[in-house]
Design an enzyme around this catalytic site. Structure first.
Site, mmCIF file in Angstrom:
data_model
loop_
_atom_site.group_PDB
_atom_site.id
_atom_site.type_symbol
_atom_site.label_atom_id
_atom_site.label_comp_id
_atom_site.label_asym_id
_atom_site.label_seq_id
_atom_site.Cartn_x
_atom_site.Cartn_y
_atom_site.Cartn_z
ATOM 1 N N ARG A 21 -2.790 -4.602 4.561
ATOM 2 C CA ARG A 21 -1.458 -4.051 4.277
ATOM 3 C C ARG A 21 -0.335 -4.900 4.888
ATOM 4 O O ARG A 21 0.704 -4.362 5.270
ATOM 5 C CB ARG A 21 -1.331 -2.610 4.798
ATOM 6 C CG ARG A 21 -2.111 -1.584 3.984
ATOM 7 C CD ARG A 21 -1.364 -1.218 2.710
ATOM 8 N NE ARG A 21 -2.236 -0.482 1.794
ATOM 9 C CZ ARG A 21 -2.314 0.849 1.735
ATOM 10 N NH1 ARG A 21 -1.549 1.570 2.504
ATOM 11 N NH2 ARG A 21 -3.120 1.415 0.889
ATOM 12 N N ARG A 25 5.511 -1.618 4.214
ATOM 13 C CA ARG A 25 6.783 -1.015 4.608
ATOM 14 C C ARG A 25 7.289 -1.349 6.002
ATOM 15 O O ARG A 25 8.430 -1.060 6.320
ATOM 16 C CB ARG A 25 6.687 0.507 4.433
ATOM 17 C CG ARG A 25 6.691 0.919 2.971
ATOM 18 C CD ARG A 25 6.242 2.344 2.778
ATOM 19 N NE ARG A 25 4.831 2.471 3.089
ATOM 20 C CZ ARG A 25 4.115 3.580 2.891
ATOM 21 N NH1 ARG A 25 4.693 4.662 2.406
ATOM 22 N NH2 ARG A 25 2.832 3.606 3.184
ATOM 23 N N ARG A 34 10.833 -3.636 -3.071
ATOM 24 C CA ARG A 34 10.300 -2.410 -3.661
ATOM 25 C C ARG A 34 11.441 -1.584 -4.270
ATOM 26 O O ARG A 34 11.282 -1.020 -5.358
ATOM 27 C CB ARG A 34 9.568 -1.602 -2.600
ATOM 28 C CG ARG A 34 8.805 -0.409 -3.159
ATOM 29 C CD ARG A 34 8.127 0.319 -2.012
ATOM 30 N NE ARG A 34 7.344 1.452 -2.428
ATOM 31 C CZ ARG A 34 7.828 2.628 -2.808
ATOM 32 N NH1 ARG A 34 9.138 2.810 -2.847
ATOM 33 N NH2 ARG A 34 7.028 3.602 -3.157
ATOM 34 N N ASP A 71 -2.924 -2.733 -6.027
ATOM 35 C CA ASP A 71 -3.595 -1.571 -5.445
ATOM 36 C C ASP A 71 -4.980 -1.459 -6.054
ATOM 37 O O ASP A 71 -5.174 -1.830 -7.218
ATOM 38 C CB ASP A 71 -2.801 -0.283 -5.704
ATOM 39 C CG ASP A 71 -3.236 0.819 -4.750
ATOM 40 O OD1 ASP A 71 -2.695 0.902 -3.640
ATOM 41 O OD2 ASP A 71 -4.165 1.578 -5.101
ATOM 42 N N TYR A 147 -11.741 8.671 -6.096
ATOM 43 C CA TYR A 147 -10.391 8.980 -6.592
ATOM 44 C C TYR A 147 -10.444 9.510 -8.023
ATOM 45 O O TYR A 147 -9.694 10.394 -8.407
ATOM 46 C CB TYR A 147 -9.493 7.741 -6.540
ATOM 47 C CG TYR A 147 -8.915 7.488 -5.165
ATOM 48 C CD1 TYR A 147 -7.864 8.274 -4.686
ATOM 49 C CD2 TYR A 147 -9.414 6.500 -4.337
ATOM 50 C CE1 TYR A 147 -7.328 8.059 -3.424
ATOM 51 C CE2 TYR A 147 -8.890 6.280 -3.076
ATOM 52 C CZ TYR A 147 -7.847 7.066 -2.627
ATOM 53 O OH TYR A 147 -7.322 6.862 -1.382
#
Ligand code: CP3
Length: 333
Positions: A21, A25, A34, A71, A147
């Site tokens: 990651r 952020r 973003r 992703d 998922y």
């Protein structure tokens, strides 16, 4: 590329470092790009912006490798399950897999629809310095299946495990179909310029060891074997999270084993693989904890080839200054 040399067991003077990651952020530059894209999935699908955020951590912090920004869930998305990211909730699939008809409907040619990832890789490889590696990635079939069956993240994985124990053939059909798509997907990433492929098995720890080997590692191993046979010069990294208790059972044609922070490196060092990891990500809140954590890892791996990384992804509120300090500790201490 010291990152690739290290993946193949060649120790260099300086330990290579990247962070899961790393495009995220905690970087103001990521948040700005973003915002330009609008939302997370639009950022993934705009290959120029995806390439921009991929390069940011390497340009700003000088990591030894970039990981392509995307992703793991774009694969089930392109297999036909609409995906949305709800604020504060994470990823959600409103349509889920419950039976054989659902599995049959999934698009086995999904890899052909992921050009936005391949284009981002191509552009990034062109812009990246020749001594920096570019990592492509995918989710492990088991993690993707959870998922697709749960519709979102889960605490218990009860729906997935219900299918696994009640209808094991159905589960195997789903996993085999995902694996088929991933072979082509990873291969296309390699053709576009990825130097390494990391397979993320984030929910490995949901399964008991025997079920893990049969329903997850088997497929990771099949994928690794396929890629390694065709592309021996590409480094294959597997990251099965939370399997420290049976890590010595994990045999596959991989080069690197990613180690999460709950698995002692002493235990992982008993496997035949080059290791990657495993600083506890929350150590990044304290400079003293960073310094101590780095020296513990260096002491443990001693003169073995090792890739420095966190034991899972960096959290969004980590100060960039502490990441700089981490890199300094890894390179200079
Ligand atoms: O590591 C990198 O810098 C490359 C980019 C990357 C992302 N997701 C970007 C992302 C990678 C390698 C992933 C993998 C991924 N995605 C995994 C496996 C790794 C792991 O963390 O265990 C999983 C399980 C996912 C699924 C996923 N995507 C979740 C659960 C979430 C929400 C959690 C969160 O942090 O908000 C995402 C969204 C996501 N993927 C973000 C990023 C940067 C946050 C989105 C945002 O910018 O708001």
């Amino acid at each position: 590329m010291i990152f690739i040399d290290t993946c193949f067991g060649k120790k260099s003077d300086v330990m290579p470092i990247w962070m899961m990651r790393q495009a995220g952020r905690y970087l103001a530059e990521y948040k700005a790009t973003r915002a330009k894209a609008g939302d997370f999935l639009s950022l993934c699908k705009d290959y120029k912006l995806a390439s921009e955020v991929t390069l940011q951590p390497v340009d700003i912090l000088d990591f030894d490798a970039a990981i392509i920004f995307s992703d793991i869930l774009v694969v089930p998305l392109e297999m036909g399950l609409p995906l949305r990211f709800a604020a504060g909730e994470g990823p959600i699939f409103d349509e889920i897999i419950t039976n054989i008809d659902d599995v049959a409907r999934l698009d086995i040619k999904a890899a052909a629809k992921l050009n936005y990832v391949y284009d981002a890789i191509k552009l990034t490889r062109e812009k990246l310095a020749p001594n920096k590696a570019l990592i492509g990635f995918c989710g492990a079939p088991w993690t993707l299946a959870t998922y697709m069956i749960e519709g979102q993240g889960s605490k218990t994985y009860a729906k997935s495990k219900k299918m696994l124990y009640q209808e094991p053939e159905l589960m195997h059909k789903l996993l085999a179909k995902i694996t088929h798509v991933l072979k082509e997907y990873c291969e296309n990433q390699i053709k576009a310029g990825a130097n390494a492929i990391q397979i993320f098995d984030s929910w490995a720890n949901a399964l008991e060891p025997s079920a893990y080997l049969e329903f997850s590692w088997k497929y990771i191993s099949e994928l690794a074997e396929y890629l390694k046979t065709k592309y021996p010069h590409i480094a294959i990294i597997a990251f099965p999270k939370g399997v420290g208790g049976f890590i010595e059972c994990l045999e596959a044609k991989i080069d690197v084993l990613g180690v999460d922070w709950s698995t002692p490196l002493q235990v992982a060092l008993k496997t035949p693989y080059v290791l990657q990891g495993n600083l506890e990500p929350c150590r990044l809140y304290s400079k003293q904890a960073i310094k101590d954590g780095v020296s513990i890892i260096k002491e443990l791996v001693k003169d073995k080839a090792h890739i420095f990384n966190l034991g899972h992804g960096i959290l969004p509120d980590i100060p960039v200054e502490n990441v700089r300090y981490l890199i300094e500790c890894v390179r200079n201490a």
